[in-house]
Write a protein that holds these residues in place. Structure first.
Motif, PDB file in Angstrom:
ATOM      1  N   ALA A 176       0.832  -1.210   0.000  1.00  0.00           N
ATOM      2  CA  ALA A 176       0.000   0.000   0.000  1.00  0.00           C
ATOM      3  C   ALA A 176       0.864   1.257   0.000  1.00  0.00           C
ATOM      4  CB  ALA A 176      -0.930  -0.019   1.215  1.00  0.00           C
ATOM      5  N   ARG A 177       1.928   1.252   0.779  1.00  0.00           N
ATOM      6  CA  ARG A 177       2.806   2.422   0.832  1.00  0.00           C
ATOM      7  C   ARG A 177       3.552   2.611  -0.485  1.00  0.00           C
ATOM      8  NH1 ARG A 177       6.861   2.034   5.298  1.00  0.00           N
ATOM      9  NH2 ARG A 177       7.330   4.159   4.582  1.00  0.00           N
ATOM     10  N   ARG A 186       2.372   1.811  -3.425  1.00  0.00           N
ATOM     11  CA  ARG A 186       1.398   2.376  -4.370  1.00  0.00           C
ATOM     12  C   ARG A 186       1.253   3.884  -4.142  1.00  0.00           C
ATOM     13  NH1 ARG A 186      -1.000  -1.765  -7.055  1.00  0.00           N
ATOM     14  NH2 ARG A 186      -1.132  -3.780  -5.978  1.00  0.00           N
ATOM     15  N   GLU A 187       1.253   4.296  -2.894  1.00  0.00           N
ATOM     16  CA  GLU A 187       1.168   5.726  -2.601  1.00  0.00           C
ATOM     17  C   GLU A 187       2.390   6.465  -3.151  1.00  0.00           C
ATOM     18  OE1 GLU A 187       0.811   5.895   1.601  1.00  0.00           O
ATOM     19  OE2 GLU A 187      -1.268   5.164   1.642  1.00  0.00           O
ATOM     20  N   GLN A 188       3.566   5.879  -2.988  1.00  0.00           N
ATOM     21  CA  GLN A 188       4.778   6.503  -3.506  1.00  0.00           C
ATOM     22  C   GLN A 188       4.757   6.570  -5.033  1.00  0.00           C
ATOM     23  OE1 GLN A 188       7.297   7.782  -1.449  1.00  0.00           O
ATOM     24  NE2 GLN A 188       7.988   8.703  -3.379  1.00  0.00           N
ATOM     25  N   ASP A 199       2.113   6.729  -6.917  1.00  0.00           N
ATOM     26  CA  ASP A 199       1.169   7.780  -7.302  1.00  0.00           C
ATOM     27  C   ASP A 199       1.784   9.167  -7.112  1.00  0.00           C
ATOM     28  OD1 ASP A 199      -0.752   5.918  -7.952  1.00  0.00           O
ATOM     29  OD2 ASP A 199      -1.823   6.070  -6.042  1.00  0.00           O
ATOM     30  N   ARG A 200       2.521   9.332  -6.038  1.00  0.00           N
ATOM     31  CA  ARG A 200       3.117  10.635  -5.732  1.00  0.00           C
ATOM     32  C   ARG A 200       4.104  11.056  -6.816  1.00  0.00           C
ATOM     33  NH1 ARG A 200       5.097   9.311  -0.990  1.00  0.00           N
ATOM     34  NH2 ARG A 200       3.057   9.625  -0.046  1.00  0.00           N
ATOM     35  N   ASP A 227       4.256   9.457  -9.863  1.00  0.00           N
ATOM     36  CA  ASP A 227       3.747   9.029 -11.173  1.00  0.00           C
ATOM     37  C   ASP A 227       4.722   8.060 -11.834  1.00  0.00           C
ATOM     38  OD1 ASP A 227       2.038   8.821 -13.313  1.00  0.00           O
ATOM     39  OD2 ASP A 227       2.645  10.698 -14.260  1.00  0.00           O
TER      40      ASP A 227
END
Length: 367
Positions: free
Chosen positions: A328-329, A331-333, A335-336, A338
């Protein structure tokens, strides 16, 4: 390798420097690399990146092309990339011949990542008889390799003026081009293989080269996270689609991150102490094989007295814990920033624990 869809989720890849663990032999470490590659192949990782290092007591990835060959021969579908070949250490023509040979033997499975750092100390760099490593020369030699691996005759490398302007040590003479109907240097095999070429970097300098040449960019954020975001932004701001652009040509970014996954948070933190010690050894100039894990979370400080802040900064982009939380972390990175690709760097004293970390992460990533 095919270009990923920008709307798709980023892919996971393995980044390996082939570390040797204390108490284990160098032969063990090389065999552990093959075992990890097979596990990554089965787990669904996109690529296996191998980084070039020389004269290291920790990392055994000096003969990058040889290791790439072993991984390709030991796996079925896994892409293999140099992450990277340090171009000032090698003649561009030889790089093109060797990578071209691999791309001919394993079509669609070979990527070429190029860097301009020495990957070693000054004495070893001198023994390698390195060339200039300024951005202008680096860009020129990348274009030379592209010419050898493309379909047509090698053209005179042209470096954008923005790269050469004010660059120290910029070459006075360009490599002379030749006409299509005259004698020319040809990389055989290699000619026409056109593997994807990535530019590796840890700062805005490498990002500018990648963007100005319209090539994918891989940022070394696993040891230089502070500069990574600026490098990625610079890359996208200067990106130019080349005139001979391939289908879906556009900015592509990969970023390397430190990861340790285990069935419990406590075990993951325990195992990650090895990675912290390895980073401290590098910063503190106390090289050595990977240390066994320890329950003391501050034990790494003994390897870099007075340099603790530098170690913590270098390892600040680290993801440690259970598979679901780490996935999950990540995926957040992604997204941040791209990201198109995440290069997972995992150091563990026990090679079985290292393989398990990659397998657990891949399973959670697919969920």
């Amino acid at each position: 390798m095919s270009q990923p869809d920008r709307r798709a989720a980023p892919v996971l890849s393995v980044m390996d420097m082939v570390p040797v663990s204390a108490g284990r032999s160098r032969t063990d470490a090389l065999n552990d690399m093959i075992a990890l590659a097979r596990a990554a192949d089965a787990a669904g990782y996109e690529r296996y990146w191998l980084a070039e290092h020389h004269g290291s007591d920790t990392y055994l990835s000096s003969a990058t092309i040889v290791l790439m060959t072993q991984v390709l021969a030991s796996t079925n579908r896994l892409g293999v990339a140099s992450g990277g070949i340090m171009l000032p250490n090698h003649a561009p023509f030889v790089v093109a011949e060797q990578i071209g040979t691999l791309a001919t033997l394993y079509p669609g499975r070979v990527d070429l990542g190029l860097g301009r750092a020495p990957g070693t100390d000054r004495l070893t760099a001198a023994a390698l008889r390195r060339g200039a490593s300024d951005p202008g020369r680096f860009a020129e030699e990348i274009l030379e390799i592209l010419g050898y691996l493309d379909d047509g005759p090698a053209q005179e490398p042209h470096v954008p003026g923005s790269l050469l302007l004010g660059a120290p040590g910029a070459p006075d003479d360009a490599v002379q081009g030749v006409t299509a109907d005259g004698p020319r240097v040809r990389a055989i095999p290699g000619e026409g293989t056109r593997p994807d070429i990535w530019v590796l970097g840890s700062s805005v300098n490498g990002a500018r080269v990648a963007g100005s040449l319209g090539l994918p960019f891989a940022v070394a954020s696993h040891f230089a996270p502070v500069q990574a975001e600026a490098a990625i932004a610079t890359y996208r701001s200067v990106f130019k689609i080349p005139g001979d652009a391939r289908p879906q040509a556009g900015p592509r970014v990969a970023a390397a991150v430190n990861v340790m996954v285990a069935p419990s948070d406590d075990e993951a933190r325990f195992l990650f102490s090895t990675a912290m010690a390895a980073a401290a050894r590098i910063v503190g100039n106390r090289p050595g094989p990977l240390d066994p894990p320890t329950t003391d979370p501050q034990a790494w400080r003994a390897h870099a007295p007075g340099e603790e802040a530098a170690v913590e900064s270098a390892m600040s982009l680290s993801f440690v814990g259970t598979a679901d939380v780490v996935a999950a972390r990540l995926r957040e990175q992604a997204d941040r920033w791209d990201l198109d690709e995440i290069l997972v760097v995992t150091h563990a004293h026990d090679p079985a624990a290292r393989r398990r970390s990659y397998e657990l992460l891949a399973e959670a990533w697919r969920a």
